[in-house]
Design a protein around this motif. Sequence first.
Motif, short mmCIF file in Angstrom:
data_model
loop_
_atom_site.label_atom_id
_atom_site.label_comp_id
_atom_site.label_asym_id
_atom_site.label_seq_id
_atom_site.Cartn_x
_atom_site.Cartn_y
_atom_site.Cartn_z
N ARG A 4 -15.12 -17.12 24.61
CA ARG A 4 -16.44 -18.86 24.39
C ARG A 4 -16.20 -19.44 23.09
NH1 ARG A 4 -21.19 -18.71 25.82
NH2 ARG A 4 -22.11 -16.13 26.37
N GLN A 10 -18.52 -18.85 28.81
CA GLN A 10 -16.53 -17.96 28.52
C GLN A 10 -15.76 -18.27 30.06
OE1 GLN A 10 -19.33 -14.84 29.32
NE2 GLN A 10 -19.19 -13.39 27.60
N SER A 66 -17.90 -11.41 24.85
CA SER A 66 -17.25 -12.53 23.91
C SER A 66 -16.41 -11.68 22.92
CB SER A 66 -17.71 -13.59 23.38
OG SER A 66 -18.26 -14.50 24.27
N ILE A 69 -14.57 -16.06 19.84
CA ILE A 69 -15.28 -17.15 19.98
C ILE A 69 -15.02 -18.03 19.18
CG2 ILE A 69 -17.37 -18.09 19.06
CD1 ILE A 69 -18.53 -15.13 19.67
#
Length: 92
Positions: A4, A10, A66, A69
């Motif tokens: 993400r 995403q 995710s 990140i």
Amino acid sequence: MIVRIMGEGQVRLDNAQVTELNTLDAELLAAIESGDEKGFHRTLGALLDGVRRLGEPLPDDSLEPSELILPSPDASLEEVRSMLRDDGLIPG
């Protein structure tokens, strides 16, 4: 790997693509460590562009967790510094 970008959606990356992005991640880490603000912004942009280009976007309604990140494109050097691990933003 599900990635993400903060403030965006995403994407799914396979391991070979993550390995390709590690070069940019190493450059970003070097720019942060040296305090090179211009190099930091240039390299962060290139890293995020690479994730967008190589990744397969997931649908907006996807509920995948995710695994990684990444900061938004307008993140400051200090904000990204606080997100770093020993090996940069991307593991490996």
